[in-house]
Design an enzyme around this catalytic site. Structure first.
Site, PDB file in Angstrom:
ATOM      1  N   TYR A  45       2.101 -14.079 -15.103  1.00  0.00           N
ATOM      2  CA  TYR A  45       1.157 -13.158 -14.442  1.00  0.00           C
ATOM      3  C   TYR A  45      -0.283 -13.678 -14.581  1.00  0.00           C
ATOM      4  O   TYR A  45      -1.062 -13.667 -13.621  1.00  0.00           O
ATOM      5  CB  TYR A  45       1.316 -11.779 -15.084  1.00  0.00           C
ATOM      6  CG  TYR A  45       0.557 -10.656 -14.426  1.00  0.00           C
ATOM      7  CD1 TYR A  45       0.978 -10.120 -13.210  1.00  0.00           C
ATOM      8  CD2 TYR A  45      -0.579 -10.101 -15.026  1.00  0.00           C
ATOM      9  CE1 TYR A  45       0.288  -9.060 -12.617  1.00  0.00           C
ATOM     10  CE2 TYR A  45      -1.265  -9.045 -14.445  1.00  0.00           C
ATOM     11  CZ  TYR A  45      -0.824  -8.529 -13.241  1.00  0.00           C
ATOM     12  OH  TYR A  45      -1.511  -7.483 -12.649  1.00  0.00           O
ATOM     13  N   ALA A  82       0.808  -1.227   0.000  1.00  0.00           N
ATOM     14  CA  ALA A  82       0.000   0.000   0.000  1.00  0.00           C
ATOM     15  C   ALA A  82       0.840   1.276   0.000  1.00  0.00           C
ATOM     16  O   ALA A  82       0.324   2.353   0.260  1.00  0.00           O
ATOM     17  CB  ALA A  82      -0.951  -0.013   1.202  1.00  0.00           C
ATOM     18  N   SER A  83       2.131   1.153  -0.305  1.00  0.00           N
ATOM     19  CA  SER A  83       2.972   2.358  -0.264  1.00  0.00           C
ATOM     20  C   SER A  83       2.870   3.175  -1.549  1.00  0.00           C
ATOM     21  O   SER A  83       3.287   4.319  -1.592  1.00  0.00           O
ATOM     22  CB  SER A  83       4.432   1.969   0.004  1.00  0.00           C
ATOM     23  OG  SER A  83       4.874   1.054  -0.974  1.00  0.00           O
TER      24      SER A  83
HETATM   25  P1  NAP Z   1       2.754  -0.986  -8.301  1.00  0.00           P
HETATM   26  O1  NAP Z   1       2.565   0.486  -8.473  1.00  0.00           O
HETATM   27  O2  NAP Z   1       3.945  -1.630  -8.883  1.00  0.00           O
HETATM   28  O3  NAP Z   1       2.656  -1.322  -6.753  1.00  0.00           O
HETATM   29  C1  NAP Z   1       2.792  -2.645  -6.300  1.00  0.00           C
HETATM   30  C2  NAP Z   1       2.943  -2.612  -4.817  1.00  0.00           C
HETATM   31  O4  NAP Z   1       3.082  -3.950  -4.339  1.00  0.00           O
HETATM   32  C3  NAP Z   1       4.189  -1.853  -4.364  1.00  0.00           C
HETATM   33  O5  NAP Z   1       3.875  -1.072  -3.234  1.00  0.00           O
HETATM   34  C4  NAP Z   1       5.170  -2.981  -3.987  1.00  0.00           C
HETATM   35  O6  NAP Z   1       6.069  -2.614  -2.973  1.00  0.00           O
HETATM   36  C5  NAP Z   1       4.190  -4.000  -3.458  1.00  0.00           C
HETATM   37  N1  NAP Z   1       4.759  -5.336  -3.393  1.00  0.00           N
HETATM   38  C6  NAP Z   1       5.194  -6.112  -4.402  1.00  0.00           C
HETATM   39  N2  NAP Z   1       5.630  -7.286  -3.930  1.00  0.00           N
HETATM   40  C7  NAP Z   1       5.485  -7.228  -2.578  1.00  0.00           C
HETATM   41  C8  NAP Z   1       5.756  -8.124  -1.524  1.00  0.00           C
HETATM   42  N3  NAP Z   1       6.308  -9.318  -1.754  1.00  0.00           N
HETATM   43  N4  NAP Z   1       5.465  -7.758  -0.257  1.00  0.00           N
HETATM   44  C9  NAP Z   1       4.918  -6.555   0.009  1.00  0.00           C
HETATM   45  N5  NAP Z   1       4.641  -5.653  -0.964  1.00  0.00           N
HETATM   46  C10 NAP Z   1       4.931  -5.982  -2.235  1.00  0.00           C
HETATM   47  O7  NAP Z   1       1.515  -1.786  -8.905  1.00  0.00           O
HETATM   48  P2  NAP Z   1      -0.033  -1.397  -9.052  1.00  0.00           P
HETATM   49  O8  NAP Z   1      -0.287  -1.119 -10.464  1.00  0.00           O
HETATM   50  O9  NAP Z   1      -0.442  -0.439  -8.010  1.00  0.00           O
HETATM   51  O10 NAP Z   1      -0.673  -2.841  -8.768  1.00  0.00           O
HETATM   52  C11 NAP Z   1      -1.300  -3.194  -7.544  1.00  0.00           C
HETATM   53  C12 NAP Z   1      -2.032  -4.502  -7.758  1.00  0.00           C
HETATM   54  O11 NAP Z   1      -3.003  -4.349  -8.787  1.00  0.00           O
HETATM   55  C13 NAP Z   1      -1.116  -5.646  -8.200  1.00  0.00           C
HETATM   56  O12 NAP Z   1      -1.516  -6.847  -7.582  1.00  0.00           O
HETATM   57  C14 NAP Z   1      -1.351  -5.704  -9.691  1.00  0.00           C
HETATM   58  O13 NAP Z   1      -1.086  -6.983 -10.218  1.00  0.00           O
HETATM   59  C15 NAP Z   1      -2.813  -5.350  -9.766  1.00  0.00           C
HETATM   60  N6  NAP Z   1      -3.229  -4.833 -11.069  1.00  0.00           N
HETATM   61  C16 NAP Z   1      -2.718  -3.695 -11.575  1.00  0.00           C
HETATM   62  C17 NAP Z   1      -3.165  -3.252 -12.823  1.00  0.00           C
HETATM   63  C18 NAP Z   1      -2.673  -1.983 -13.443  1.00  0.00           C
HETATM   64  O14 NAP Z   1      -3.071  -1.685 -14.575  1.00  0.00           O
HETATM   65  N7  NAP Z   1      -1.853  -1.198 -12.793  1.00  0.00           N
HETATM   66  C19 NAP Z   1      -4.115  -3.987 -13.532  1.00  0.00           C
HETATM   67  C20 NAP Z   1      -4.600  -5.156 -12.976  1.00  0.00           C
HETATM   68  C21 NAP Z   1      -4.169  -5.568 -11.735  1.00  0.00           C
HETATM   69  P3  NAP Z   1       7.652  -2.400  -3.286  1.00  0.00           P
HETATM   70  O15 NAP Z   1       7.716  -1.173  -4.155  1.00  0.00           O
HETATM   71  O16 NAP Z   1       8.248  -2.216  -1.943  1.00  0.00           O
HETATM   72  O17 NAP Z   1       8.111  -3.629  -3.997  1.00  0.00           O
END
Ligand code: NAP
Length: 247
Positions: free
Chosen positions: A155, A13-14
């Site tokens: 994925y 959630a960061s």
């Molecule tokens: P993001 O900006 O890359 O953020 C991902 C977050 O997950 C970061 O805060 C990261 O922290 C954290 N994270 C990853 N691995 C972790 C672990 N092992 N333990 C704790 N934290 C972890 O991605 P986002 O786009 O916001 O995506 C969030 C979710 O939505 C994901 O599950 C993604 O698959 C899903 N999603 C996204 C999209 C899209 O279009 N963006 C579409 C469909 C689904 P660190 O930076 O510290 O690694």
């Protein structure tokens, strides 16, 4: 939607979608636990935004793929608040490659980050929430888990697995009033999508019936609904947030 007196843990959630989920749920009156893995300053920033708007937030560092750390962190939350009402399994990564070039390590890294972390969270939440006969879990899967995608076999497997797994948890949680649902975002603006080439983004946008990329807030509102009592008869469901890209 009213959540007063309730708490929630959001993994990853960061920043990105997770950070927005934290802010939105805090606006609805939840105390939010902001999980981060690597960048404390980003988690602090989310906490400050929430608190300056009058919300309640706390930060908890752990790697969601690490079973021991995840369990120990839940213990900290329960020791602090006496309970865990809601969990959002949001942490996730991509590691895209054509399948022909994808090593087992490339495959496994994404399965661990997305599917294994979600399993640990769901299992541990079910234990805690079963005792209190109340709880709701939302797992952030993806449109890719519903329809697959070129270069994303790892994925797609992880996110499709999250959807099927959530339904299994829904069966196991239902007798104890614990609900499990998924949100499947489409193309949402975030760091994950900012890495894509502009022409790829343009092509996707053309194929989205609502003719825009989604925003993290679109996902956050869907999560809030599924967690809320307004969704108390909904479990094992998949709520698409994709602008009509996949119906
Ligand atoms: P993001 O900006 O890359 O953020 C991902 C977050 O997950 C970061 O805060 C990261 O922290 C954290 N994270 C990853 N691995 C972790 C672990 N092992 N333990 C704790 N934290 C972890 O991605 P986002 O786009 O916001 O995506 C969030 C979710 O939505 C994901 O599950 C993604 O698959 C899903 N999603 C996204 C999209 C899209 O279009 N963006 C579409 C469909 C689904 P660190 O930076 O510290 O690694």
């Amino acid at each position: 939607m009213k959540f007063n007196g309730k708490n929630v843990l959001i993994t990853g959630a960061s920043k990105g979608i997770g950070a927005q989920i934290a802010k939105t749920l805090a606006e609805y009156g939840l105390k939010v636990w902001i999980n981060y893995r690597s960048k404390p300053e980003l988690a602090e920033n989310v906490k400050e935004i929430i608190e300056s708007a009058g919300g309640k937030a706390a930060i908890i560092k752990f790697d969601a793929t690490n079973e021991e750390d995840f369990i120990a962190s839940l213990k900290v939350i329960v020791e602090s608040d006496g309970k865990l009402d809601y969990l959002v399994n949001n942490a996730g990564i991509t590691n895209d490659k054509l399948a022909l070039r994808m090593s087992i390590d490339d495959f496994q890294s994404v399965i661990d980050a997305n599917l294994k972390s979600c399993f640990i969270g769901c299992r541990e939440a079910l234990k805690l929430m079963s005792k209190q006969r109340f709880g709701s879990v939302v797992n952030i899967a993806s449109i890719i888990g519903e329809r697959g995608n070129m270069g994303q076999s790892n994925y797609a497997a992880s996110k499709g697995g999250m959807i099927a797994m959530s339904k299994s948890f829904a069966y196991e949680g239902a007798p104890r009033n614990v609900r499990f649902n998924c949100v499947t975002p489409g193309f949402i603006q975030s760091d994950m999508t900012n890495d894509l080439k502009p022409e790829v983004i343009e092509n996707y946008t053309k194929s989205i019936p609502l003719a825009r990329l989604g925003e993290a807030e679109d996902v956050a509102q869907a999560v809030a609904f599924l967690l809320s009592d307004g969704a108390s008869y909904i479990t094992g469901e998949v709520l698409k947030v994709n602008g009509g890209l996949y119906m």
